[in-house]
Motif scaffolding. Structure first.
Motif, PDB file in Angstrom:
ATOM      1  N   VAL A  10       1.063  -1.146  -0.160  1.00 52.55           N
ATOM      2  CA  VAL A  10      -0.281   0.091  -0.325  1.00 52.55           C
ATOM      3  C   VAL A  10       0.735   1.254   0.116  1.00 52.55           C
ATOM      4  CG1 VAL A  10      -1.694   1.102   0.873  1.00 52.55           C
ATOM      5  CG2 VAL A  10      -1.589  -1.059   0.807  1.00 52.55           C
ATOM      6  N   LEU A  11       1.708   1.182   0.782  1.00 59.62           N
ATOM      7  CA  LEU A  11       3.252   2.111   1.386  1.00 59.62           C
ATOM      8  C   LEU A  11       3.750   2.441   0.108  1.00 59.62           C
ATOM      9  CD1 LEU A  11       2.938   3.546   4.746  1.00 59.62           C
ATOM     10  CD2 LEU A  11       1.193   3.688   2.462  1.00 59.62           C
ATOM     11  N   GLY A  12       4.373   1.322  -0.402  1.00 57.14           N
ATOM     12  CA  GLY A  12       5.534   1.162  -1.203  1.00 57.14           C
ATOM     13  C   GLY A  12       6.682   0.937  -0.865  1.00 57.14           C
ATOM     14  N   LEU A  13       6.588   0.675   0.245  1.00 61.78           N
ATOM     15  CA  LEU A  13       8.015   0.773   1.365  1.00 61.78           C
ATOM     16  C   LEU A  13       8.431  -0.437   1.083  1.00 61.78           C
ATOM     17  CD1 LEU A  13       6.562   2.736   3.428  1.00 61.78           C
ATOM     18  CD2 LEU A  13       7.870   1.464   5.180  1.00 61.78           C
ATOM     19  N   ARG A  14      10.505  -0.290   1.357  1.00 58.54           N
ATOM     20  CA  ARG A  14      11.374  -1.380   0.400  1.00 58.54           C
ATOM     21  C   ARG A  14      11.453  -2.441   1.568  1.00 58.54           C
ATOM     22  NH1 ARG A  14      13.912   3.371  -1.250  1.00 58.54           N
ATOM     23  NH2 ARG A  14      14.070   4.210  -3.494  1.00 58.54           N
ATOM     24  N   LEU A  15      11.679  -3.710   1.349  1.00 60.78           N
ATOM     25  CA  LEU A  15      12.367  -3.807   2.546  1.00 60.78           C
ATOM     26  C   LEU A  15      12.789  -3.964   3.881  1.00 60.78           C
ATOM     27  CD1 LEU A  15      11.394  -7.277   3.617  1.00 60.78           C
ATOM     28  CD2 LEU A  15      13.543  -8.217   2.215  1.00 60.78           C
ATOM     29  N   SER A  16      13.856  -3.489   3.111  1.00 57.76           N
ATOM     30  CA  SER A  16      15.071  -3.006   4.253  1.00 57.76           C
ATOM     31  C   SER A  16      14.646  -1.620   4.614  1.00 57.76           C
ATOM     32  CB  SER A  16      16.047  -2.177   3.754  1.00 57.76           C
ATOM     33  OG  SER A  16      15.812  -1.421   2.671  1.00 57.76           O
ATOM     34  N   GLU A  17      13.237  -0.704   4.260  1.00 58.46           N
ATOM     35  CA  GLU A  17      12.798   0.153   5.109  1.00 58.46           C
ATOM     36  C   GLU A  17      11.644  -0.438   5.823  1.00 58.46           C
ATOM     37  OE1 GLU A  17      13.984   3.270   1.848  1.00 58.46           O
ATOM     38  OE2 GLU A  17      11.500   2.178   1.592  1.00 58.46           O
ATOM     39  N   VAL A  18      10.839  -1.742   5.431  1.00 54.56           N
ATOM     40  CA  VAL A  18       9.608  -2.031   6.672  1.00 54.56           C
ATOM     41  C   VAL A  18      10.158  -2.406   7.694  1.00 54.56           C
ATOM     42  CG1 VAL A  18       8.476  -3.963   7.051  1.00 54.56           C
ATOM     43  CG2 VAL A  18       8.631  -2.855   4.687  1.00 54.56           C
ATOM     44  N   LEU A  19      11.860  -3.186   7.972  1.00 54.04           N
ATOM     45  CA  LEU A  19      12.316  -4.141   9.432  1.00 54.04           C
ATOM     46  C   LEU A  19      13.090  -2.937   9.571  1.00 54.04           C
ATOM     47  CD1 LEU A  19      14.033  -7.209   7.057  1.00 54.04           C
ATOM     48  CD2 LEU A  19      11.656  -7.026   8.031  1.00 54.04           C
ATOM     49  N   GLY A  20      13.392  -1.339   9.132  1.00 55.86           N
ATOM     50  CA  GLY A  20      14.253  -0.476   9.741  1.00 55.86           C
ATOM     51  C   GLY A  20      13.206   0.528  10.472  1.00 55.86           C
ATOM     52  N   GLN A  21      12.410   0.183  10.388  1.00 60.04           N
ATOM     53  CA  GLN A  21      11.513   1.312  11.073  1.00 60.04           C
ATOM     54  C   GLN A  21      11.342   0.841  12.987  1.00 60.04           C
ATOM     55  OE1 GLN A  21      11.595   3.860   9.247  1.00 60.04           O
ATOM     56  NE2 GLN A  21      12.733   2.758   7.438  1.00 60.04           N
ATOM     57  N   VAL A  22      11.917   2.467  13.505  1.00 60.88           N
ATOM     58  CA  VAL A  22      11.111   2.152  15.326  1.00 60.88           C
ATOM     59  C   VAL A  22      10.086   2.745  15.288  1.00 60.88           C
ATOM     60  CG1 VAL A  22      13.127   2.228  15.423  1.00 60.88           C
ATOM     61  CG2 VAL A  22      13.108   4.712  14.705  1.00 60.88           C
ATOM     62  N   TRP A  23       9.673   2.508  16.469  1.00 60.50           N
ATOM     63  CA  TRP A  23       8.286   3.370  16.489  1.00 60.50           C
ATOM     64  C   TRP A  23       8.408   4.940  16.670  1.00 60.50           C
ATOM     65  CZ3 TRP A  23       3.588   1.182  15.774  1.00 60.50           C
ATOM     66  CH2 TRP A  23       3.533  -0.153  15.571  1.00 60.50           C
ATOM     67  N   ALA A  24       9.020   5.335  17.781  1.00 57.33           N
ATOM     68  CA  ALA A  24       9.099   6.433  18.168  1.00 57.33           C
ATOM     69  C   ALA A  24       9.373   7.579  16.968  1.00 57.33           C
ATOM     70  CB  ALA A  24      10.396   6.605  19.559  1.00 57.33           C
ATOM     71  N   ALA A  25      10.727   7.115  16.186  1.00 62.21           N
ATOM     72  CA  ALA A  25      10.626   8.163  15.419  1.00 62.21           C
ATOM     73  C   ALA A  25      10.340   8.197  13.981  1.00 62.21           C
ATOM     74  CB  ALA A  25      11.934   7.875  14.832  1.00 62.21           C
ATOM     75  N   ALA A  26       9.004   6.979  13.287  1.00 63.28           N
ATOM     76  CA  ALA A  26       8.482   6.636  12.408  1.00 63.28           C
ATOM     77  C   ALA A  26       7.411   6.558  12.189  1.00 63.28           C
ATOM     78  CB  ALA A  26       8.705   5.207  11.847  1.00 63.28           C
ATOM     79  N   VAL A  27       6.610   6.541  13.535  1.00 65.27           N
ATOM     80  CA  VAL A  27       4.731   6.534  13.200  1.00 65.27           C
ATOM     81  C   VAL A  27       4.202   7.538  14.202  1.00 65.27           C
ATOM     82  CG1 VAL A  27       3.082   5.013  13.784  1.00 65.27           C
ATOM     83  CG2 VAL A  27       5.286   3.452  13.220  1.00 65.27           C
TER      84      VAL A  27
END
Length: 208
Positions: A10-27
């Motif tokens: 749905v958002l077109g994220l790369r695999l490395s980006e999906v696995l690398g995001q942290v709650w505090a900084a991303a969402v």
């Protein structure tokens, strides 16, 4: 892994980006945005959690469709995993982890993706290829066209599924694009071989 699949499709994220995001900084649930600035990659058999390669890779995306809802479900699931793990929980702050809280290796994610695809009876498609679904969904909902890297449009585009109107609408692709017919419906073209000069002179001599 379902919420992770949603971020890819749905958002077109790369695999490395999906696995690398942290709650505090991303969402940001309040503003409905997802900030991309980290990645998790396997380099020389070592998992590296670091910033994205270039400034162009950093972006803030609107959590269109049901992206926010599935991330909320993921947060609840992770909290339940943390309680069950107790003292064995490995805190990393990452959105996507194993049940004990450890990092997810990209190859394990790809294996999970393939197994899910097979169970669903979907044709072969890689995680990278799945990112193209993002553009298809946006055009189908008359949202802004994604950029060259296949990402979702800039923030400010609300979700049609949520009843909002996108800030920029585009015409249906059928209005401006000629859609080719299926191969079995296309007229068969006869291949005409050019006549050799010698043969052409023989024919003219016979006619004369």
């Amino acid at each position: 892994m379902y919420p992770a699949y949603v971020l890819v499709l749905v958002l077109g994220l790369r695999l490395s980006e999906v696995l690398g995001q942290v709650w505090a900084a991303a969402v940001d649930f309040e503003d409905g945005e997802l900030s991309i600035g980290l990645q998790l990659q396997l380099v020389s058999r070592e998992l590296l959690h670091r910033a994205t390669k270039t400034a162009a890779s950093e972006d803030t995306l609107p959590m269109v469709g049901f992206s926010a809802a599935v991330l909320g479900q993921r947060k609840d699931q992770q909290e339940a995993d943390r309680r069950r793990a107790g003292d064995e929980w490995q805190h990393s702050g990452l959105i996507f982890t194993t049940k004990p809280g450890t990092l997810i290796e990209p190859r394990n994610f790809k294996r999970s993706w393939t197994n899910r695809r097979k169970r669903a009876g979907v044709r072969r498609i890689t995680v990278h290829g799945g990112r193209r679904t993002c553009g298809t969904l946006l055009v189908a909902n008359h949202a802004a066209v994604p950029g060259p890297d296949g990402r979702a449009p800039p923030h400010g585009v609300s979700s049609p599924a949520a009843g909002g109107l996108p800030s920029q609408r585009v015409a249906s692709p059928a209005a401006n694009t000629r859609v080719p017919r299926p191969l079995h419906q296309q007229p068969q073209r006869r291949r005409v071989r050019p006549a050799r000069p010698g043969k052409a002179r023989e024919r003219r001599a016979q006619v004369g």
